[in-house]
Design an enzyme around this catalytic site. Structure first.
Site: not given
Ligand code: AHG
Ligand code: MN
Ligand code: MN
Ligand code: MN
Length: 336
Positions: A68, A97, A118, A281
Protein backbone atom coordinates in the site's frame (compact mmCIF):
# COMPACT_ATOMS: atom_id res chain seq x y z
CA UNK A 1 1.22 5.31 35.83
CA UNK A 2 2.85 6.67 32.66
CA UNK A 3 0.88 8.61 30.04
CA UNK A 4 0.28 5.56 27.89
CA UNK A 5 -1.44 3.52 30.59
CA UNK A 6 -3.80 6.10 32.01
CA UNK A 7 -5.99 5.30 34.97
CA UNK A 8 -8.87 3.38 33.40
CA UNK A 9 -11.55 5.46 35.08
CA UNK A 10 -10.15 8.69 33.65
CA UNK A 11 -10.38 7.61 30.05
CA UNK A 12 -12.69 4.65 29.72
CA UNK A 13 -16.01 4.25 31.45
CA UNK A 14 -16.45 2.20 34.63
CA UNK A 15 -17.36 -0.83 32.51
CA UNK A 16 -13.73 -1.50 31.63
CA UNK A 17 -12.71 -0.87 35.23
CA UNK A 18 -15.36 -3.42 36.27
CA UNK A 19 -13.80 -6.01 33.93
CA UNK A 20 -10.45 -5.36 35.62
CA UNK A 21 -12.03 -5.60 39.08
CA UNK A 22 -13.57 -8.92 38.05
CA UNK A 23 -10.22 -10.24 36.84
CA UNK A 24 -7.13 -8.31 37.97
CA UNK A 25 -5.13 -10.22 35.33
CA UNK A 26 -6.92 -7.97 32.82
CA UNK A 27 -5.31 -4.86 34.31
CA UNK A 28 -2.43 -4.99 31.79
CA UNK A 29 -4.86 -5.59 28.92
CA UNK A 30 -7.06 -2.69 30.05
CA UNK A 31 -3.98 -0.46 30.29
CA UNK A 32 -3.19 -1.26 26.63
CA UNK A 33 -6.76 -0.43 25.64
CA UNK A 34 -6.49 2.84 27.57
CA UNK A 35 -3.25 3.61 25.67
CA UNK A 36 -5.02 2.93 22.35
CA UNK A 37 -7.87 5.18 23.48
CA UNK A 38 -5.39 7.94 24.25
CA UNK A 39 -3.79 7.65 20.80
CA UNK A 40 -7.25 7.56 19.21
CA UNK A 41 -8.19 10.89 20.80
CA UNK A 42 -5.02 12.41 19.29
CA UNK A 43 -5.64 10.92 15.82
CA UNK A 44 -9.27 12.06 15.90
CA UNK A 45 -8.14 15.62 16.65
CA UNK A 46 -5.46 15.49 13.91
CA UNK A 47 -8.15 14.42 11.40
CA UNK A 48 -10.36 17.30 12.53
CA UNK A 49 -7.51 19.82 12.14
CA UNK A 50 -6.60 18.26 8.75
CA UNK A 51 -10.14 18.78 7.52
CA UNK A 52 -9.73 22.43 8.52
CA UNK A 53 -6.61 22.70 6.37
CA UNK A 54 -4.08 21.73 9.06
CA UNK A 55 -1.78 19.72 6.79
CA UNK A 56 -2.34 17.35 3.84
CA UNK A 57 -3.13 14.04 5.59
CA UNK A 58 -3.58 12.36 2.19
CA UNK A 59 -0.04 13.27 1.02
CA UNK A 60 1.48 10.08 -0.41
CA UNK A 61 4.82 8.69 0.72
CA UNK A 62 6.57 5.33 0.50
CA UNK A 63 5.02 1.91 -0.11
CA UNK A 64 4.48 -0.21 3.00
CA UNK A 65 5.47 -3.89 3.17
CA UNK A 66 2.00 -4.94 2.03
CA UNK A 67 2.30 -2.83 -1.10
CA UNK A 68 0.00 0.00 0.00
CA UNK A 69 1.15 3.58 -0.64
CA UNK A 70 1.48 5.16 2.81
CA UNK A 71 -0.42 8.40 3.32
CA UNK A 72 0.70 11.01 5.84
CA UNK A 73 -2.08 9.98 8.22
CA UNK A 74 -1.10 6.28 8.00
CA UNK A 75 2.38 7.20 9.23
CA UNK A 76 1.19 9.70 11.83
CA UNK A 77 -1.32 7.23 13.30
CA UNK A 78 1.37 4.52 13.34
CA UNK A 79 3.68 6.84 15.29
CA UNK A 80 0.96 7.95 17.76
CA UNK A 81 -0.20 4.41 18.53
CA UNK A 82 3.36 3.06 18.79
CA UNK A 83 4.29 5.90 21.17
CA UNK A 84 1.20 5.29 23.32
CA UNK A 85 1.92 1.53 23.44
CA UNK A 86 5.50 2.26 24.52
CA UNK A 87 3.96 3.61 27.73
CA UNK A 88 1.90 0.45 28.29
CA UNK A 89 2.88 -3.15 29.25
CA UNK A 90 3.64 -4.04 25.60
CA UNK A 91 6.76 -5.94 24.49
CA UNK A 92 6.04 -6.27 20.74
CA UNK A 93 3.96 -4.54 18.07
CA UNK A 94 3.11 -5.85 14.59
CA UNK A 95 1.85 -2.90 12.55
CA UNK A 96 0.61 -2.65 8.96
CA UNK A 97 2.99 0.27 8.57
CA UNK A 98 6.15 -1.57 9.72
CA UNK A 99 7.92 -4.41 7.88
CA UNK A 100 8.76 -6.54 10.92
CA UNK A 101 7.78 -6.90 14.60
CA UNK A 102 8.74 -3.81 16.62
CA UNK A 103 10.29 -4.42 20.07
CA UNK A 104 9.04 -1.98 22.74
CA UNK A 105 9.33 -2.91 26.46
CA UNK A 106 11.50 -5.99 27.02
CA UNK A 107 9.88 -8.40 29.47
CA UNK A 108 6.39 -6.87 29.18
CA UNK A 109 3.61 -9.49 28.98
CA UNK A 110 1.65 -8.35 25.91
CA UNK A 111 1.95 -8.14 22.12
CA UNK A 112 -0.29 -5.93 19.96
CA UNK A 113 -1.19 -6.29 16.26
CA UNK A 114 -2.33 -2.96 14.87
CA UNK A 115 -3.74 -1.35 11.75
CA UNK A 116 -3.03 2.26 12.74
CA UNK A 117 -5.19 3.78 10.03
CA UNK A 118 -7.79 1.64 8.28
CA UNK A 119 -9.62 2.85 5.16
CA UNK A 120 -6.79 5.06 3.91
CA UNK A 121 -8.50 5.56 0.54
CA UNK A 122 -11.06 7.60 2.49
CA UNK A 123 -8.45 10.10 3.79
CA UNK A 124 -8.90 13.56 2.29
CA UNK A 125 -12.52 12.99 1.24
CA UNK A 126 -13.95 13.27 4.77
CA UNK A 127 -15.20 9.68 4.85
CA UNK A 128 -14.88 7.40 7.89
CA UNK A 129 -11.49 5.85 8.67
CA UNK A 130 -10.38 3.86 11.71
CA UNK A 131 -7.71 2.11 13.76
CA UNK A 132 -7.80 -1.62 14.63
CA UNK A 133 -5.92 -3.54 17.37
CA UNK A 134 -5.66 -7.07 18.71
CA UNK A 135 -3.97 -7.81 22.07
CA UNK A 136 -2.22 -11.14 22.68
CA UNK A 137 0.12 -12.66 25.28
CA UNK A 138 3.79 -12.51 24.25
CA UNK A 139 4.89 -15.85 22.76
CA UNK A 140 7.96 -15.22 20.62
CA UNK A 141 11.05 -17.43 20.99
CA UNK A 142 14.55 -17.27 19.41
CA UNK A 143 13.35 -20.02 17.05
CA UNK A 144 10.11 -18.16 16.23
CA UNK A 145 10.62 -14.38 16.65
CA UNK A 146 7.06 -13.72 15.45
CA UNK A 147 5.67 -16.41 17.77
CA UNK A 148 3.47 -13.86 19.58
CA UNK A 149 1.52 -13.46 16.37
CA UNK A 150 1.36 -16.97 14.85
CA UNK A 151 -1.17 -18.52 17.25
CA UNK A 152 -4.82 -18.57 16.11
CA UNK A 153 -7.01 -15.57 16.86
CA UNK A 154 -8.50 -17.41 19.83
CA UNK A 155 -5.29 -16.43 21.65
CA UNK A 156 -6.37 -12.78 21.60
CA UNK A 157 -7.10 -11.44 25.10
CA UNK A 158 -8.87 -8.38 23.73
CA UNK A 159 -9.58 -6.60 20.46
CA UNK A 160 -10.98 -3.29 19.35
CA UNK A 161 -11.32 -0.68 16.69
CA UNK A 162 -11.81 3.06 16.61
CA UNK A 163 -14.08 4.62 13.98
CA UNK A 164 -13.25 8.27 13.16
CA UNK A 165 -16.67 9.03 11.72
CA UNK A 166 -19.41 11.60 12.45
CA UNK A 167 -18.63 10.57 16.03
CA UNK A 168 -15.41 8.91 17.16
CA UNK A 169 -16.23 5.55 18.74
CA UNK A 170 -14.20 2.78 20.35
CA UNK A 171 -15.60 -0.72 19.84
CA UNK A 172 -13.92 -3.15 22.21
CA UNK A 173 -14.06 -6.61 23.76
CA UNK A 174 -12.10 -8.22 26.60
CA UNK A 175 -13.95 -11.49 26.08
CA UNK A 176 -17.04 -10.43 28.04
CA UNK A 177 -19.17 -9.29 25.11
CA UNK A 178 -18.62 -6.30 22.79
CA UNK A 179 -19.04 -2.73 24.02
CA UNK A 180 -19.13 0.60 22.19
CA UNK A 181 -17.72 3.79 23.73
CA UNK A 182 -18.27 7.22 22.17
CA UNK A 183 -15.79 10.09 22.47
CA UNK A 184 -16.99 13.06 24.48
CA UNK A 185 -14.86 15.56 22.59
CA UNK A 186 -15.23 18.36 25.15
CA UNK A 187 -13.92 16.17 27.99
CA UNK A 188 -11.63 14.02 25.75
CA UNK A 189 -13.13 10.94 27.43
CA UNK A 190 -14.73 7.84 25.90
CA UNK A 191 -18.13 7.15 27.47
CA UNK A 192 -19.87 3.78 27.41
CA UNK A 193 -22.82 4.07 25.00
CA UNK A 194 -23.57 0.39 24.15
CA UNK A 195 -22.80 -2.02 27.02
CA UNK A 196 -23.62 -5.27 25.18
CA UNK A 197 -23.93 -5.44 21.40
CA UNK A 198 -26.08 -8.30 20.03
CA UNK A 199 -26.04 -8.77 16.25
CA UNK A 200 -29.32 -9.94 14.71
CA UNK A 201 -28.99 -13.51 13.34
CA UNK A 202 -30.16 -12.52 9.84
CA UNK A 203 -30.57 -9.27 7.90
CA UNK A 204 -31.00 -7.97 4.36
CA UNK A 205 -27.81 -6.03 3.70
CA UNK A 206 -24.54 -7.18 2.13
CA UNK A 207 -21.27 -5.31 1.69
CA UNK A 208 -18.83 -6.17 -1.10
CA UNK A 209 -16.78 -4.22 -3.63
CA UNK A 210 -18.96 -5.09 -6.64
CA UNK A 211 -16.42 -3.66 -9.11
CA UNK A 212 -14.40 -6.85 -8.56
CA UNK A 213 -17.29 -9.16 -9.63
CA UNK A 214 -15.46 -10.53 -12.70
CA UNK A 215 -12.53 -11.54 -10.47
CA UNK A 216 -14.41 -13.30 -7.66
CA UNK A 217 -14.14 -17.01 -6.96
CA UNK A 218 -17.16 -19.06 -8.02
CA UNK A 219 -18.95 -19.45 -4.65
CA UNK A 220 -19.02 -15.67 -4.16
CA UNK A 221 -20.22 -15.06 -7.72
CA UNK A 222 -23.09 -17.49 -7.12
CA UNK A 223 -23.96 -16.02 -3.70
CA UNK A 224 -24.05 -12.41 -4.93
CA UNK A 225 -26.07 -13.44 -7.99
CA UNK A 226 -28.63 -14.94 -5.61
CA UNK A 227 -28.59 -11.79 -3.44
CA UNK A 228 -29.30 -9.76 -6.61
CA UNK A 229 -32.19 -12.12 -7.47
CA UNK A 230 -33.81 -11.00 -4.21
CA UNK A 231 -37.17 -12.50 -3.20
CA UNK A 232 -37.50 -14.04 -6.71
CA UNK A 233 -34.36 -16.11 -6.05
CA UNK A 234 -33.35 -18.94 -3.67
CA UNK A 235 -32.47 -16.58 -0.80
CA UNK A 236 -36.06 -15.36 -0.79
CA UNK A 237 -35.33 -11.84 0.48
CA UNK A 238 -34.61 -8.49 -1.14
CA UNK A 239 -31.16 -7.15 -0.18
CA UNK A 240 -29.68 -3.66 0.12
CA UNK A 241 -25.96 -3.10 -0.54
CA UNK A 242 -23.35 -0.93 1.18
CA UNK A 243 -19.58 -0.60 0.58
CA UNK A 244 -17.84 2.11 2.64
CA UNK A 245 -14.21 1.47 1.62
CA UNK A 246 -13.34 1.31 5.31
CA UNK A 247 -13.46 -2.04 7.09
CA UNK A 248 -14.14 -0.47 10.49
CA UNK A 249 -17.11 1.55 9.18
CA UNK A 250 -18.65 -1.52 7.51
CA UNK A 251 -17.96 -3.57 10.67
CA UNK A 252 -19.59 -0.99 12.94
CA UNK A 253 -22.70 -0.95 10.72
CA UNK A 254 -22.89 -4.77 10.79
CA UNK A 255 -22.51 -4.80 14.60
CA UNK A 256 -25.37 -2.34 14.95
CA UNK A 257 -27.84 -3.49 12.26
CA UNK A 258 -26.58 -6.89 11.09
CA UNK A 259 -25.91 -8.03 7.54
CA UNK A 260 -22.90 -9.65 5.90
CA UNK A 261 -19.53 -8.26 4.71
CA UNK A 262 -17.39 -10.05 2.15
CA UNK A 263 -13.86 -9.43 0.95
CA UNK A 264 -13.23 -12.75 -0.85
CA UNK A 265 -10.15 -13.97 -2.63
CA UNK A 266 -10.17 -13.15 -6.33
CA UNK A 267 -8.09 -13.79 -9.44
CA UNK A 268 -6.30 -10.43 -9.51
CA UNK A 269 -2.51 -10.71 -9.03
CA UNK A 270 -1.81 -10.80 -5.29
CA UNK A 271 -5.48 -11.11 -4.33
CA UNK A 272 -5.85 -14.91 -4.16
CA UNK A 273 -6.33 -14.44 -0.40
CA UNK A 274 -8.24 -11.17 -0.80
CA UNK A 275 -7.06 -7.80 0.42
CA UNK A 276 -7.49 -7.88 4.20
CA UNK A 277 -4.77 -8.93 6.64
CA UNK A 278 -5.35 -11.69 9.16
CA UNK A 279 -3.44 -10.33 12.15
CA UNK A 280 -4.51 -6.71 12.38
CA UNK A 281 -7.79 -6.68 10.47
CA UNK A 282 -9.60 -10.05 10.28
CA UNK A 283 -8.68 -11.53 13.70
CA UNK A 284 -9.61 -8.48 15.84
CA UNK A 285 -12.85 -7.98 13.86
CA UNK A 286 -13.62 -11.70 14.22
CA UNK A 287 -13.26 -11.57 18.04
CA UNK A 288 -15.51 -8.49 18.24
CA UNK A 289 -18.11 -10.15 15.98
CA UNK A 290 -18.17 -13.45 17.89
CA UNK A 291 -18.38 -11.62 21.22
CA UNK A 292 -21.44 -9.82 19.81
CA UNK A 293 -23.12 -13.08 18.74
CA UNK A 294 -22.07 -12.78 15.08
CA UNK A 295 -19.64 -14.87 12.99
CA UNK A 296 -16.45 -14.42 10.94
CA UNK A 297 -14.98 -16.88 8.42
CA UNK A 298 -12.68 -17.04 5.43
CA UNK A 299 -15.81 -18.09 3.51
CA UNK A 300 -15.95 -21.57 4.99
CA UNK A 301 -13.69 -21.74 8.09
CA UNK A 302 -13.75 -19.78 11.37
CA UNK A 303 -11.24 -16.89 11.25
CA UNK A 304 -10.31 -17.28 14.94
CA UNK A 305 -9.05 -20.83 14.27
CA UNK A 306 -6.51 -19.62 11.71
CA UNK A 307 -2.88 -18.97 12.74
CA UNK A 308 -0.73 -16.57 10.70
CA UNK A 309 2.60 -17.59 9.17
CA UNK A 310 3.59 -13.99 8.44
CA UNK A 311 2.55 -10.71 10.09
CA UNK A 312 1.11 -9.27 6.84
CA UNK A 313 -0.57 -12.46 5.67
CA UNK A 314 -3.89 -11.87 3.90
CA UNK A 315 -7.09 -13.88 4.37
CA UNK A 316 -10.48 -13.83 2.65
CA UNK A 317 -12.99 -12.33 5.13
CA UNK A 318 -16.72 -12.86 5.53
CA UNK A 319 -18.41 -11.65 8.72
CA UNK A 320 -21.78 -10.63 10.13
CA UNK A 321 -25.15 -12.15 11.04
CA UNK A 322 -24.69 -15.84 11.85
CA UNK A 323 -27.40 -17.12 9.47
CA UNK A 324 -26.11 -15.02 6.55
CA UNK A 325 -22.49 -16.11 7.15
CA UNK A 326 -23.67 -19.74 7.33
CA UNK A 327 -25.44 -19.33 3.95
CA UNK A 328 -22.18 -18.09 2.39
CA UNK A 329 -20.39 -21.16 3.81
CA UNK A 330 -22.96 -23.38 2.05
CA UNK A 331 -21.93 -21.80 -1.28
CA UNK A 332 -18.34 -22.69 -0.39
CA UNK A 333 -19.62 -26.18 0.36
CA UNK A 334 -17.70 -25.90 3.62
CA UNK A 335 -18.45 -26.21 7.31
CA UNK A 336 -18.56 -23.03 9.32
P1 AHG B 1 -6.09 -0.06 4.89
O1 AHG B 1 -6.48 1.34 4.54
O2 AHG B 1 -5.76 -0.25 6.34
O3 AHG B 1 -5.00 -0.59 3.99
O4 AHG B 1 -7.37 -0.98 4.69
C1 AHG B 1 -8.22 -0.75 3.64
C2 AHG B 1 -9.10 -1.94 3.47
C3 AHG B 1 -10.37 -1.88 4.29
O5 AHG B 1 -10.47 -0.82 5.14
C4 AHG B 1 -11.46 -1.79 3.25
O6 AHG B 1 -12.55 -2.61 3.57
C5 AHG B 1 -10.79 -2.29 1.99
O7 AHG B 1 -9.42 -1.99 2.12
C6 AHG B 1 -11.32 -1.60 0.78
O8 AHG B 1 -10.71 -2.29 -0.30
P2 AHG B 1 -11.04 -1.81 -1.80
O9 AHG B 1 -10.40 -0.48 -1.93
O10 AHG B 1 -10.42 -2.90 -2.66
O11 AHG B 1 -12.54 -1.76 -1.91
MN1 MN C 1 -7.04 -1.71 7.10
MN1 MN D 1 -3.06 0.20 3.91
MN1 MN E 1 -4.18 0.60 7.35
Amino acid sequence: MSMGSLEIGSRLDACLALAVAADPALADVAAVIAACAEAAVDVSEVIGRGALGGGDLAAQGEQNSDGDVQKALDVLAHERFTEALRGAPVAEVASEEAEGVMLLNAGAPLAVAIDPLDGSSNIGVNMAVGSIFGIRPVGSTPENPIGSFTSPGTAQLAAGFVTYGPATSLVVTLGFGTQIYTLDRAERVFRLTSPAIEVVPAAKEYAINASNARHWDTPVKAYIEDCLAGSDGPLDKDFNMRWLGSLVADAQRVLIRGGVFLYPGDNRKGYAQGRLRLLYEAAPIAMLMEQAGAAATDGANRILDIGATGIHERVPLVFGSTEDVAVVAKYYGGRN
